[in-house]
Design a protein around this motif. Structure first.
Motif, PDB file in Angstrom:
ATOM      1  N   ALA A  19      95.438  64.733  54.106  1.00  0.00           N
ATOM      2  CA  ALA A  19      94.823  64.691  55.431  1.00  0.00           C
ATOM      3  C   ALA A  19      94.468  63.258  55.823  1.00  0.00           C
ATOM      4  O   ALA A  19      94.630  62.857  56.989  1.00  0.00           O
ATOM      5  CB  ALA A  19      93.581  65.572  55.457  1.00  0.00           C
ATOM      6  N   LEU A  20      94.005  62.464  54.867  1.00  0.00           N
ATOM      7  CA  LEU A  20      93.667  61.072  55.155  1.00  0.00           C
ATOM      8  C   LEU A  20      94.904  60.280  55.545  1.00  0.00           C
ATOM      9  O   LEU A  20      94.852  59.425  56.457  1.00  0.00           O
ATOM     10  CB  LEU A  20      92.992  60.437  53.939  1.00  0.00           C
ATOM     11  CG  LEU A  20      92.613  58.962  54.077  1.00  0.00           C
ATOM     12  CD1 LEU A  20      91.625  58.765  55.219  1.00  0.00           C
ATOM     13  CD2 LEU A  20      92.032  58.434  52.763  1.00  0.00           C
ATOM     14  N   VAL A  25      97.609  57.443  60.237  1.00  0.00           N
ATOM     15  CA  VAL A  25      98.756  57.239  61.135  1.00  0.00           C
ATOM     16  C   VAL A  25      98.374  57.602  62.568  1.00  0.00           C
ATOM     17  O   VAL A  25      98.675  56.866  63.525  1.00  0.00           O
ATOM     18  CB  VAL A  25      99.960  58.065  60.653  1.00  0.00           C
ATOM     19  CG1 VAL A  25     101.097  57.985  61.672  1.00  0.00           C
ATOM     20  CG2 VAL A  25     100.430  57.588  59.286  1.00  0.00           C
ATOM     21  N   LEU A  26      97.705  58.729  62.755  1.00  0.00           N
ATOM     22  CA  LEU A  26      97.332  59.167  64.093  1.00  0.00           C
ATOM     23  C   LEU A  26      96.352  58.196  64.754  1.00  0.00           C
ATOM     24  O   LEU A  26      96.482  57.872  65.947  1.00  0.00           O
ATOM     25  CB  LEU A  26      96.732  60.574  64.042  1.00  0.00           C
ATOM     26  CG  LEU A  26      97.704  61.701  63.681  1.00  0.00           C
ATOM     27  CD1 LEU A  26      96.965  63.032  63.566  1.00  0.00           C
ATOM     28  CD2 LEU A  26      98.830  61.807  64.703  1.00  0.00           C
ATOM     29  N   VAL A  54      99.202  43.580  62.910  1.00  0.00           N
ATOM     30  CA  VAL A  54      98.855  43.526  61.485  1.00  0.00           C
ATOM     31  C   VAL A  54      98.352  44.893  61.005  1.00  0.00           C
ATOM     32  O   VAL A  54      98.705  45.358  59.912  1.00  0.00           O
ATOM     33  CB  VAL A  54      97.787  42.442  61.241  1.00  0.00           C
ATOM     34  CG1 VAL A  54      97.259  42.513  59.807  1.00  0.00           C
ATOM     35  CG2 VAL A  54      98.365  41.063  61.510  1.00  0.00           C
ATOM     36  N   MET A  55      97.532  45.551  61.824  1.00  0.00           N
ATOM     37  CA  MET A  55      96.983  46.857  61.434  1.00  0.00           C
ATOM     38  C   MET A  55      98.086  47.892  61.274  1.00  0.00           C
ATOM     39  O   MET A  55      98.064  48.702  60.323  1.00  0.00           O
ATOM     40  CB  MET A  55      95.974  47.325  62.486  1.00  0.00           C
ATOM     41  CG  MET A  55      95.215  48.585  62.090  1.00  0.00           C
ATOM     42  SD  MET A  55      94.179  49.229  63.419  1.00  0.00           S
ATOM     43  CE  MET A  55      95.453  49.927  64.493  1.00  0.00           C
ATOM     44  N   CYS A  56      99.063  47.885  62.184  1.00  0.00           N
ATOM     45  CA  CYS A  56     100.162  48.851  62.089  1.00  0.00           C
ATOM     46  C   CYS A  56     101.005  48.622  60.839  1.00  0.00           C
ATOM     47  O   CYS A  56     101.356  49.571  60.122  1.00  0.00           O
ATOM     48  CB  CYS A  56     101.040  48.768  63.343  1.00  0.00           C
ATOM     49  SG  CYS A  56     100.221  49.359  64.841  1.00  0.00           S
ATOM     50  N   THR A  62     100.869  50.735  53.432  1.00  0.00           N
ATOM     51  CA  THR A  62      99.934  51.209  52.402  1.00  0.00           C
ATOM     52  C   THR A  62      99.783  52.730  52.386  1.00  0.00           C
ATOM     53  O   THR A  62      98.854  53.244  51.755  1.00  0.00           O
ATOM     54  CB  THR A  62      98.545  50.578  52.613  1.00  0.00           C
ATOM     55  OG1 THR A  62      98.068  50.897  53.924  1.00  0.00           O
ATOM     56  CG2 THR A  62      98.602  49.073  52.426  1.00  0.00           C
ATOM     57  N   LEU A  63     100.659  53.445  53.033  1.00  0.00           N
ATOM     58  CA  LEU A  63     100.585  54.911  52.984  1.00  0.00           C
ATOM     59  C   LEU A  63     100.650  55.448  51.548  1.00  0.00           C
ATOM     60  O   LEU A  63      99.930  56.406  51.210  1.00  0.00           O
ATOM     61  CB  LEU A  63     101.697  55.526  53.833  1.00  0.00           C
ATOM     62  CG  LEU A  63     101.527  55.429  55.354  1.00  0.00           C
ATOM     63  CD1 LEU A  63     102.701  56.097  56.060  1.00  0.00           C
ATOM     64  CD2 LEU A  63     100.210  56.069  55.789  1.00  0.00           C
TER      65      LEU A  63
END
Length: 403
Positions: A19-20, A25-26, A54-56, A62-63
């Motif tokens: 779920a995290l 991603v969402l 950078v955040m994307c 890091t998934l």
């Protein structure tokens, strides 16, 4: 003999990691859409574009790190929270009116994903630390603690700590269930072995004992030894002389419980007195014990078992090989009492004093001396012609039990 290890793995937290992953991603997409639809209000949009890029990249790269507890390392958690905090603090630079007008920060609710990772990984304490850092960053970004800011900060703080607490409770429940499953499996295996042994070995020993007694002579001695071995084997099957130790730990896939053979005990690990006395049982010695473990510190348990052995040696030497003996173990909250009784001729009045004068100090040193060192006592009651009874008492406070 090679050790066998059985492992039980369970995890109710694994769905939380999945779920995290979806949440990160969402919320990444949500933060990008917020900027896209409100880019006109940014005085320095290039700062927002740079951070969001950078955040994307960071989120997608890091998934695998948020796939399970093992992959989610402390170093990753620190770096991930740093990205969120930097995004919050960069908001006033990209939007000059951010401190005067209520609005979302650059990472928006993506920041909560970093805090939730702390909660799932380390529990409510880790979540409290991470959410507190986010709260400080939000207050610094606003310049003053506004009502909406305090509301959002409090919401993240309470939610993350609650989730962390639930995760800790779930892990504790998993460990308890895993222990129960291992105990059930061990009990089933012991019952199966008991049935097999009863149908083969025990029946043979019982037959040898009956035939040897009927034939007499040397065969009678063989029958007596077979009877002793039958009793010892029944004791072993019923209780087990070596109990498994349960080792619990939390790994990436939840609670892990291993059953390993226990070769020796640490000084601080309590011993079950019943296991030390079980080998004493035999055809002429009856052992009566509680159904639950009688736990004492290793030194106290060994000394008490040695004192019982000394009392049985006295039975064999002074009462004769044909004398019967009974061992009674009583487990009280404040003390442990072991009584050794025999049906021998008893000790004549004054015989113990004579033995001391003659330099024979078996009862004084082997029994009373051991108990005195433990803070306990040994009482000997003997009536000529009616046997002897030795009562050994060890107080729990001085015995250092492990309960």
């Amino acid at each position: 003999m090679a050790k066998r290890e059985r492992v039980v793995r369970m995890s109710v937290e694994q769905p939380l990691w999945r779920a995290l992953t979806g949440y990160r991603v969402l919320t990444m997409v949500y933060a990008v859409l917020l900027f896209a639809f409100g880019r006109d209000r940014y005085e320095r949009p290039w700062i927002a574009v740079a951070f969001l890029a950078v955040m994307c990249v960071w989120t997608l790269a890091t998934l695998p790190k948020v796939a399970n507890a093992a992959s989610c390392t402390k170093r990753f958690l620190g770096a991930d929270l740093a990205v969120a905090l930097v995004g919050i603090l960069l908001t006033p630079l990209a939007d000059a009116h951010a401190q005067s007008v209520e609005g979302p920060t650059l990472p928006s609710i993506w920041t909560a994903g970093s805090v939730l990772a702390y909660a799932i990984k380390g529990g409510w304490r880790w979540a409290g630390v991470a959410s507190s850092l986010v709260a400080v960053a939000n207050i610094v970004e606003r310049g003053h603690p506004s009502r909406d800011t305090l509301h959002n900060v409090l919401l993240v703080w309470v939610a993350s700590i609650a989730i962390g607490y639930v995760v800790e409770v779930a892990r504790a429940s998993e460990r308890t269930l895993a222990r129960a499953l291992e105990i059930e499996a061990a009990t089933r295996e012991r019952e199966r072995l008991a049935r097999d042994i009863h149908d083969s070995v025990l029946q043979v020993l019982a037959m040898v004992q009956r035939r040897g007694t009927a034939l007499g002579g040397e065969a009678a001695d063989l029958g007596r030894m077979a009877g002793e071995q039958e009793v010892a084997l029944r004791t072993l099957v019923a209780g087990g002389l070596i109990r498994p130790s349960l080792v619990s730990e939390d790994e990436s896939e939840g609670a892990v419980v291993r059953v390993v053979e226990e070769e020796e005990h640490d000084d601080d690990s309590p011993l079950d007195l019943r296991l030390l006395l079980a080998p004493r049982a035999g055809a002429k010695i009856t052992l009566s014990e509680p159904g639950a473990p009688v736990l004492l510190a290793p030194p106290a348990a060994r000394e008490l078992a040695a004192a019982v052995g000394a009392a049985l040696d006295n039975v064999r030497v002074h009462a004769g090989e044909d004398a019967n003996a009974w061992i009674l173990v009583e487990d009280w909250p404040d003390e442990v009492i072991v009584t050794v009784r025999d049906d021998g001729p008893g000790i004549p009045e004054g015989r113990l004093e004579e033995a001391w004068d003659e330099g024979r100090m078996g009862v004084a040193l082997s029994i009373r001396g051991r108990l005195r060192d433990l803070g306990g006592s040994a009482e000997l009651i003997s009536v000529p012609g009616q046997g002897t009874e030795v009562e050994l008492k060890v107080p729990r406070g001085k015995a250092g039990q492990g309960r």
